[in-house]
Scaffold this motif. Structure first.
Motif, mmCIF file in Angstrom:
data_model
loop_
_atom_site.group_PDB
_atom_site.id
_atom_site.type_symbol
_atom_site.label_atom_id
_atom_site.label_comp_id
_atom_site.label_asym_id
_atom_site.label_seq_id
_atom_site.Cartn_x
_atom_site.Cartn_y
_atom_site.Cartn_z
ATOM 1 N N ALA A 90 8.257 -6.126 0.100
ATOM 2 C CA ALA A 90 8.058 -6.589 -1.275
ATOM 3 C C ALA A 90 9.242 -6.272 -2.178
ATOM 4 N N ALA A 91 10.055 -5.288 -1.802
ATOM 5 C CA ALA A 91 11.231 -4.939 -2.598
ATOM 6 C C ALA A 91 12.461 -5.746 -2.178
ATOM 7 N N GLY A 92 12.330 -6.558 -1.127
ATOM 8 C CA GLY A 92 13.449 -7.358 -0.652
ATOM 9 C C GLY A 92 14.293 -6.643 0.392
ATOM 10 N N THR A 93 13.808 -5.511 0.914
ATOM 11 C CA THR A 93 14.541 -4.733 1.911
ATOM 12 C C THR A 93 14.145 -5.170 3.317
ATOM 13 N N LYS A 94 15.127 -5.268 4.199
ATOM 14 C CA LYS A 94 14.853 -5.659 5.578
ATOM 15 C C LYS A 94 13.897 -4.676 6.232
ATOM 16 N N THR A 95 12.892 -5.189 6.950
ATOM 17 C CA THR A 95 11.937 -4.346 7.656
ATOM 18 C C THR A 95 11.719 -4.901 9.055
ATOM 19 N N MET A 96 11.627 -4.005 10.017
ATOM 20 C CA MET A 96 11.523 -4.426 11.413
ATOM 21 C C MET A 96 10.274 -3.828 12.042
ATOM 22 N N GLN A 97 9.625 -4.599 12.888
ATOM 23 C CA GLN A 97 8.421 -4.133 13.539
ATOM 24 C C GLN A 97 8.766 -3.216 14.711
ATOM 25 N N ARG A 98 8.088 -2.057 14.746
ATOM 26 C CA ARG A 98 8.281 -1.114 15.841
ATOM 27 C C ARG A 98 7.389 -1.504 17.024
ATOM 28 N N ALA A 99 7.625 -0.825 18.143
ATOM 29 C CA ALA A 99 6.853 -1.101 19.352
ATOM 30 C C ALA A 99 5.363 -0.830 19.154
ATOM 31 N N ASP A 100 5.036 0.115 18.273
ATOM 32 C CA ASP A 100 3.620 0.443 18.059
ATOM 33 C C ASP A 100 2.961 -0.449 17.019
ATOM 34 N N GLY A 101 3.697 -1.463 16.520
ATOM 35 C CA GLY A 101 3.126 -2.405 15.563
ATOM 36 C C GLY A 101 3.371 -2.058 14.115
ATOM 37 N N THR A 102 3.847 -0.854 13.818
ATOM 38 C CA THR A 102 4.151 -0.492 12.429
ATOM 39 C C THR A 102 5.516 -1.066 12.056
ATOM 40 N N TRP A 103 5.838 -0.940 10.734
ATOM 41 C CA TRP A 103 7.079 -1.532 10.234
ATOM 42 C C TRP A 103 8.007 -0.458 9.688
ATOM 43 N N SER A 104 9.293 -0.650 9.910
ATOM 44 C CA SER A 104 10.284 0.378 9.574
ATOM 45 C C SER A 104 10.371 0.642 8.080
ATOM 46 N N LYS A 105 10.200 -0.396 7.237
ATOM 47 C CA LYS A 105 10.306 -0.259 5.783
ATOM 48 C C LYS A 105 9.081 -0.832 5.079
ATOM 49 N N GLY A 106 7.948 -0.710 5.717
ATOM 50 C CA GLY A 106 6.727 -1.242 5.117
ATOM 51 C C GLY A 106 6.453 -2.670 5.530
ATOM 52 N N ALA A 107 5.284 -3.152 5.185
ATOM 53 C CA ALA A 107 4.817 -4.468 5.620
ATOM 54 C C ALA A 107 5.718 -5.582 5.097
ATOM 55 N N PRO A 108 5.927 -6.616 5.889
ATOM 56 C CA PRO A 108 6.740 -7.744 5.433
ATOM 57 C C PRO A 108 5.959 -8.645 4.492
ATOM 58 N N VAL A 109 6.696 -9.311 3.600
ATOM 59 C CA VAL A 109 6.058 -10.282 2.719
ATOM 60 C C VAL A 109 6.767 -11.639 2.770
ATOM 61 N N TRP A 110 7.998 -11.680 3.271
ATOM 62 C CA TRP A 110 8.780 -12.925 3.222
ATOM 63 C C TRP A 110 9.935 -12.824 4.211
ATOM 64 N N ARG A 111 10.602 -13.962 4.438
ATOM 65 C CA ARG A 111 11.791 -13.948 5.281
ATOM 66 C C ARG A 111 13.031 -13.606 4.460
ATOM 67 N N ASP A 112 14.180 -13.557 5.110
ATOM 68 C CA ASP A 112 15.396 -13.036 4.506
ATOM 69 C C ASP A 112 15.954 -13.876 3.363
ATOM 70 N N GLY A 113 15.653 -15.182 3.332
ATOM 71 C CA GLY A 113 16.253 -16.054 2.319
ATOM 72 C C GLY A 113 15.328 -16.319 1.141
ATOM 73 N N GLY A 114 15.674 -17.365 0.354
ATOM 74 C CA GLY A 114 14.852 -17.768 -0.770
ATOM 75 C C GLY A 114 15.250 -17.098 -2.072
ATOM 76 N N TRP A 115 14.391 -17.262 -3.055
ATOM 77 C CA TRP A 115 14.677 -16.725 -4.392
ATOM 78 C C TRP A 115 14.393 -15.228 -4.475
ATOM 79 N N ARG A 116 15.170 -14.542 -5.344
ATOM 80 C CA ARG A 116 14.976 -13.121 -5.631
ATOM 81 C C ARG A 116 14.926 -12.938 -7.157
ATOM 82 N N THR A 117 14.109 -12.000 -7.577
ATOM 83 C CA THR A 117 14.035 -11.647 -8.997
ATOM 84 C C THR A 117 15.220 -10.759 -9.363
ATOM 85 N N LYS A 118 15.283 -10.361 -10.645
ATOM 86 C CA LYS A 118 16.353 -9.463 -11.076
ATOM 87 C C LYS A 118 16.368 -8.167 -10.270
#
Length: 501
Positions: free
Chosen positions: A360-388
Motif C-alpha cells: 500500500a505504500a508503493g514498496t516492492k514486496t515479494m512472497q516467501r516460500a511460506d506464503g507470507t510477504w517480505s514487505k506486507g500484503a500486495p495491493v498493486w503491480r509495479d506500474g500505474g499512478w502514484r500519489t504524492k
C-alpha cells in the motif's frame, strides 16, 4: 508467468483463490507445461541403421574421390557400408567426410541395379555404387570378351593385390575390367579408370547425433519431429529420436537410425513408431489405466473477470489495440494475480509476466516460500499512478481516484497474451503434478457433477501430491466448492480432441 507463444514451456503465475484469500504461486517453465496434442501412433515401420563409417573397417586401395584432396579407401567411399550409403564417415586421418551428391541406383553383388522402395530394395541388398571395376568374362586366351553380358559383378582392389567379391564359381574364367566402355569396343582397359557418379565433401553434411538422429522420408515424418520407438527403448536413446536427416533410400514407412559403428549390435528391423508432439516428454508418460484413482485434493483457478472491475481503461501491453480496465489487469484479483482473465468481450487472456508487486505504500514486496510477504500484503503491480506519498492509485471511470490523486505515472512491466484455444476451459481442464496424473489423463471427479470428464492439460510439480487445480467459471464462489473428491480415470473416446466424449 509465460514467455512468448513461440516457447512451448512457458512461465506461469497460478492463482489459487480459496476462502482464506488470495495465494500467489510462482512456478518455473520446467514445472508448468500445457498439454499439446496427444502422442500419435504411426504404425509399424521398417528400421535400418547407419553410422559414421570408419575407414579402418575397409581394405581397398586408396584413391582421391571427386571433391576431396586426400586419398581414402575406395570401398570406404563407394561401398554400401561406406560413405555413399551411410552419408558420413571418419577417415584414418581423423577427418570427417560426407557424401555430397550422386545420381543413379545402387548395384547388388551380382552387379544388377537395385533401387530403394518403401519396404527395402527392389533387387536385393546393395553392394556398391555403379561406375567402378567389375569382373569380366574372358576367352580361352585370357582376354576380355567385348560382347559378353557376363561383365557386371562389382569389385574393389585390395592393398595386397587381391580383388573383392570374386565370382562364386570358376573365378579363373574372369578378369577385372575398370573401363567397361573401352573394353566393350575392343580397346585396352585402364585399371585406374573410375566412372562413379558421386562426389564428397569435408565435414558433417547434416548435424546428426548417434542414438538421437533418424533419417526419414520428410513427406511422411517432417524434419524436427520427435519419434518414440518402443522396440529401441533399451538402447541409449531410451527409444527417443529426432527426425534430423533424410536420404534418397528412405521412402514411405522406413526410417534409418544413426548408431555408433559397432558390428556387434543386434537391433530390430521393424518397430512401432509414436509421434511425440512438442511439449510432451519422451518417452511419453505412461498413461494411467482406467479405474478408481482414490481421493484427490481440489483447488481452483477462478479467472479474473473484467465485468466486475471498477478502474478506467488503459493499454494492455502485448495485446494490440486493446484497452482494458486497469484493476482487471493489475489488481490483486486481476489477471496477473490469477494468471488468467476473461474480458468483457469474452476473450481469455493470460499474464506473461515481467513486473512485481508493491504494498500500500508503493514498496516492492515479494512472497516467501511460506506464503507470507517480505514487505506486507500486495495491493498493486509495479506500474500505474502514484500519489504524492508514492502510494498506488488508479482512476475510476467517473474521474475519481481509488486512493488519492495520482501525480506520477510509472510504466508497467507486465505483458499479456491471448490464451490458446482450449487451454483454460471451465469444468473441462485441470492442472496436476506429473506424479499424480500425466498430461492427457481424463478424470471424473465425483464431487464435481459439472465436470463429468476433465482433462489434465497442464502439469505443475509445485502443486502438492494428490492435488488437482480445476479451472472454473469467472465469479465462482470458492466456498461453494468441495476440497476433496474421489477420482476415476476414464478411457479416452476416439475421434475427439481431448479424449472426452
Amino acid at each position: 508467468m509465460r514467455l512468448n507463444a513461440g516457447i512451448a514451456a512457458r512461465l506461469l503465475v497460478a492463482a489459487c483463490v480459496l476462502a482464506g484469500g488470495i495465494s500467489l504461486i510462482g512456478t518455473h517453465s520446467t514445472e508448468a507445461q500445457t498439454m499439446p496434442p496427444r502422442p500419435q501412433s504411426l504404425g509399424s515401420y521398417w528400421i535400418t541403421y547407419y553410422w559414421f563409417a570408419p575407414e579402418s573397417w575397409f581394405t581397398a586401395k586408396k584413391m582421391i574421390g571427386p571433391g576431396l584432396k586426400v586419398a581414402y579407401r575406395e570401398d570406404f567411399l563407394y561401398s554400401a557400408r561406406g560413405i555413399s550409403m551411410q552419408g558420413t564417415g571418419t577417415g584414418d586421418d581423423g577427418v570427417l567426410l560426407h557424401w555430397r551428391s550422386g545420381a543413379g541406383p545402387w548395384v547388388n553383388k551380382e552387379g544388377a541395379e537395385t533401387k530403394t522402395a518403401a519396404s527395402g530394395f527392389t533387387n536385393g541388398s546393395p553392394y556398391s555404387r555403379p561406375g567402378g571395376c567389375v569382373w569380366w568374362a574372358i576367352d580361352a586366351a585370357g582376354a576380355p570378351i567385348p560382347t559378353t553380358t557376363d561383365n557386371k559383378r562389382p569389385t574393389f582392389a585390395n592393398d595386397d593385390g587381391t580383388w573383392q567379391n570374386p565370382p562364386p564359381t570358376n573365378p579363373a574364367a574372369y578378369t577385372v575390367v575398370c573401363n567397361r566402355a573401352a573394353v566393350a569396343l575392343g580397346q585396352p582397359d585402364d585399371l585406374n579408370f573410375r566412372g562413379y557418379p558421386d562426389t564428397f565433401g569435408i565435414g558433417v553434411g547434416t548435424n546428426v547425433t548417434p542414438w538421437r538422429s533418424i533419417a526419414t522420408d520428410r513427406s511422411v515424418i517432417p524434419k524436427g519431429t520427435t519419434i518414440y520407438i518402443e522396440a529401441l527403448k533399451d538402447t541409449p536413446s531410451k527409444g527417443c529420436f529426432s527426425a534430423d536427416d533424410t536420404g534418397g533410400a528412405i521412402i514411405g514407412k522406413h526410417i534409418d537410425v544413426l548408431i555408433p559403428p559397432d558390428k556387434t549390435l543386434k537391433l530390430p528391423a521393424k518397430g512401432e513408431l509414436t509421434l511425440v508432439p512438442k511439449g510432451v516428454d519422451c518417452p511419453p508418460p505412461v498413461a494411467l489405466a482406467p479405474g478408481p484413482l482414490g481421493n484427490l485434493n481440489l483447488s481452483y483457478l477462478i479467472p479474473a473477470g473484467e465485468k466486475t472491475a471498477s478502474a478506467a481503461k488503459s493499454a494492455a501491453p502485448g495485446l494490440k489495440n486493446q484497452n482494458l480496465q486497469e484493476d482487471f489487469l493489475y489488481g490483486t484479483n486481476g489477471v496477473v494475480a490469477r494468471s488468467v482473465g476473461v474480458t468483457r468481450k469474452g476473450k481469455t487472456i493470460v499474464a506473461l509476466g515481467g513486473g512485481w508487486w508493491v504494498n500500500a505504500a508503493g514498496t516492492k514486496t515479494m512472497q516467501r516460500a511460506d506464503g507470507t510477504w517480505s514487505k506486507g500484503a500486495p495491493v498493486w503491480r509495479d506500474g500505474g499512478w502514484r500519489t504524492k506519498r508514492g502510494r498506488p492509485t488508479y482512476k475510476k471511470p467517473n474521474g475519481t481516484w481509488s486512493a488519492g490523486v495520482g501525480v506520477r505515472y510509472r510504466k508497467y512491466q507486465d505483458r499479456f497474451g491471448y490464451s490458446k484455444k482450449g487451454e483454460f476451459v471451465p469444468w473441462k481442464t485441470v492442472t496436476a503434478p506429473k506424479a499424480t496424473a500425466p498430461l492427457g489423463t481424463l478424470l471424473a471427479l465425483d464431487m464435481l457433477p459439472s465436470a463429468p470428464c476433465i482433462v489434465v492439460n497442464r502439469v505443475a510439480d509445485t502443486l502438492p501430491a494428490a492435488t488437482v487445480h480445476v479451472v472454473v467459471p469467472v465469479g465462482t464462489d470458492p466456498a461453494s466448492l468441495p476440497t476433496l473428491s474421489p477420482a476415476t480415470v476414464l478411457a479416452a473416446t476416439a475421434g475427439t480432441a481431448t479424449g472426452c466424449p
